[in-house]
Write an enzyme that holds these catalytic residues in place. Structure first.
Site, mmCIF file in Angstrom:
data_model
loop_
_atom_site.group_PDB
_atom_site.id
_atom_site.type_symbol
_atom_site.label_atom_id
_atom_site.label_comp_id
_atom_site.label_asym_id
_atom_site.label_seq_id
_atom_site.Cartn_x
_atom_site.Cartn_y
_atom_site.Cartn_z
ATOM 1 N N ASP A 134 75.675 62.532 8.160
ATOM 2 C CA ASP A 134 76.384 61.443 7.438
ATOM 3 C C ASP A 134 75.354 60.790 6.278
ATOM 4 O OD1 ASP A 134 78.507 59.469 7.135
ATOM 5 O OD2 ASP A 134 77.791 58.384 8.654
ATOM 6 N N SER A 217 86.615 48.653 10.380
ATOM 7 C CA SER A 217 85.310 49.357 10.156
ATOM 8 C C SER A 217 84.616 48.619 8.785
ATOM 9 C CB SER A 217 85.376 50.684 10.173
ATOM 10 O OG SER A 217 85.567 51.002 11.722
ATOM 11 N N ASP A 243 87.904 51.322 17.000
ATOM 12 C CA ASP A 243 88.382 52.614 17.395
ATOM 13 C C ASP A 243 89.987 52.641 17.777
ATOM 14 O OD1 ASP A 243 86.082 53.737 17.746
ATOM 15 O OD2 ASP A 243 85.579 52.930 19.846
#
EC number: 1.17.99.6
Length: 311
Positions: A134, A217, A243
């Protein structure tokens, strides 16, 4: 047995398993022709919001040979982070994304990738490669799909039939020809739309397309300014990441607890209640989140997120 692309694939998968990776898939390093127009359209609609880095290095995102000279294979790896237990069960408690419970995955997995690369060079011989977690312009989910590790769900995340989606993706791009795995072509989501219906900010625009600038997020991690008032009351107590679209996904009933000590939460984090979060000090923040991905928001960002939901 002589060293062939098939033998290389066996060696890579065996060593990856030993280091704790749950799945390993291999794809030929080539231009992602199918993804280019999709990425361009997504950026043109400004679904990346203030994540300007998403629009940088457009060519590198689509072509691994621009990241590693002479690249021949992309090795995609899955590493589980599903926690043995959730930090918070009370509806009024503040929540953080499960991936951030323990130490920052960037460092934990990058170390494992570097070890894997060295082990492979010892066994296979001289080849060049780079490890990514990432941390570079790589379309991780697309490469993982291409290498047979799963399919892209309606929430745009990679879904794996054996373990759902609570895992990290990582890659080794190498100038070694390795036997590729067949991609998963079937969409195992079928007619299920639970993730789309559950998203409180309507960030999933259509199956497989997420407006990143509407995602909880994004608001709690990426956005550096004040959170817009129009999303007030929609965060369901998430203060770092979210989530929701994973928690409602039926495939995540197959999630099993990770075996990585570095991903266990700090003991003080397990004890924190809503009042503790609201009164968090610099000292506590530095102690509890010393090696955590949560440091990314800094204390000021975390306080902003908490304040936004407490008022």
């Amino acid at each position: 047995m002589s060293k062939t692309p098939i033998k290389y694939a066996q060696i890579i998968k065996t060593e990856a398993k030993k280091l704790g990776f749950d799945f390993c898939g291999i794809a030929k390093a080539e231009f992602l022709e199918e993804e280019a127009p999709k990425l361009e359209a997504w950026l043109n609609k400004h679904f990346h919001g203030q994540m300007s880095y998403m629009s940088n290095h457009f060519d590198k995102r689509l072509d691994p040979t621009k990241l590693v000279e002479g690249a021949k294979s992309v090795i995609s790896l899955i590493y589980n982070y599903y926690p043995p237990k959730k930090l918070s069960e009370k509806p009024e408690d503040f929540k953080i994304a499960k991936y951030a419970y323990g130490q920052d995955y960037h460092f934990v997995i990058k170390d494992k990738l570097k070890t894997l690369l060295l082990l492979l060079q010892e066994q296979i011989g001289d080849f060049e490669g780079r490890a990514f977690v990432d941390s570079a312009p790589i379309m991780e989910r697309q490469w993982a799909r291409k290498s047979g590790l799963g399919w892209l769900g309606k929430n745009s995340l990679l879904l794996n039939r054996q373990m759902g989606s609570f895992f990290f993706l990582a890659e080794l791009i190498v100038d070694l020809e390795v036997a590729p795995d067949p991609p998963i072509v079937k969409d195992y989501c079928g007619t299920c739309t639970r993730c789309i219906e559950a998203c409180p900010t309507d960030a999933i625009i259509q199956p497989g397309v997420v407006d990143g600038s509407k995602c909880i997020s994004y608001f709690t991690i990426e956005l550096k300014e004040q959170i817009p008032t129009e999303v007030k009351g929609k965060f369901e107590n998430w203060i770092f990441g979210c989530d929701i679209c994973q928690d409602v996904c039926p495939w995540n009933r197959f999630s099993k607890a990770h075996q990585e000590p570095a991903f266990h939460p700090h003991p003080d984090l397990e004890e924190m209640n809503k009042k503790d979060w609201e009164e968090i000090t610099e000292e506590t923040f530095n102690k509890v989140f010393k090696k955590s991905a949560i440091k990314r928001t800094k204390l000021s960002g975390l306080k902003r997120n908490i304040f936004f939901q407490s008022q």
